[in-house]
Write a protein that holds these residues in place. Structure first.
Motif, short mmCIF file in Angstrom:
data_model
loop_
_atom_site.label_atom_id
_atom_site.label_comp_id
_atom_site.label_asym_id
_atom_site.label_seq_id
_atom_site.Cartn_x
_atom_site.Cartn_y
_atom_site.Cartn_z
N SER A 54 0.83 -1.21 0.00
CA SER A 54 0.00 0.00 0.00
C SER A 54 0.87 1.26 0.00
O SER A 54 0.52 2.26 -0.62
CB SER A 54 -0.97 0.00 1.17
N ILE A 55 2.01 1.20 0.66
CA ILE A 55 2.93 2.34 0.64
C ILE A 55 3.53 2.49 -0.76
O ILE A 55 3.70 3.61 -1.26
CB ILE A 55 4.04 2.17 1.70
N ASN A 57 2.15 1.96 -3.46
CA ASN A 57 1.13 2.48 -4.37
C ASN A 57 0.90 3.97 -4.21
O ASN A 57 -0.03 4.51 -4.79
CB ASN A 57 -0.19 1.73 -4.16
N GLN A 58 1.73 4.64 -3.42
CA GLN A 58 1.60 6.08 -3.22
C GLN A 58 2.70 6.79 -3.99
O GLN A 58 3.84 6.85 -3.54
CB GLN A 58 1.71 6.42 -1.73
N SER A 60 3.52 9.78 -4.37
CA SER A 60 4.18 10.90 -3.69
C SER A 60 5.36 10.43 -2.84
O SER A 60 6.26 11.21 -2.53
CB SER A 60 3.18 11.66 -2.81
N GLN A 61 5.38 9.16 -2.47
CA GLN A 61 6.47 8.60 -1.68
C GLN A 61 7.68 8.22 -2.53
O GLN A 61 8.74 7.93 -2.01
CB GLN A 61 5.99 7.34 -0.94
N SER A 76 11.69 3.80 -4.16
CA SER A 76 10.84 2.80 -4.82
C SER A 76 11.61 1.50 -5.06
O SER A 76 11.06 0.42 -4.90
CB SER A 76 10.29 3.34 -6.14
#
Length: 108
Positions: A54-55, A57-58, A60-61, A76
């Protein structure tokens, strides 16, 4: 130690609320505040995998950060590497369910 505490051990330095972590545990059929049992390790790892996915899939991260003397890059790549490690570890763990999806074609 509870299942929630065990999940927090697995995903250190990831800041999620206990409510969010509880949801991930419940999706893996674990009760967050019940006592951790070693036979539930696979389910805890599956919850940790869900957290990392889930992280990942962000978008902005996924950028690189640079401060005065510290550079955090390739986030990533690093998170994808950890996801791959967890998936491999989960696949290699013994399943608590018996696998009855095979049969012996030849008999020794």
């Amino acid at each position: 130690m509870t299942n929630l505490q065990r999940l927090e051990m697995e995903v250190k330095d990831i800041s999620l609320s206990q409510q969010e972590m509880s949801v991930y545990l419940q999706e893996s059929d674990l009760t967050p505040h019940s006592e951790y049992q070693p036979e539930n390790k696979k389910l805890v790892l599956q919850s940790a995998l869900s957290v990392l996915e889930s992280i990942a899939n962000q978008p902005s991260q996924m950028k690189n950060y640079t401060t005065e003397d510290i550079s955090i890059s390739a986030f990533s790549d690093n998170i994808q590497s950890r996801i791959d490690q967890l998936e491999r570890k989960i696949r290699q763990m013994k399943s608590t369910e018996e696998d009855t999806s095979f049969f012996m074609l030849f008999r020794p």
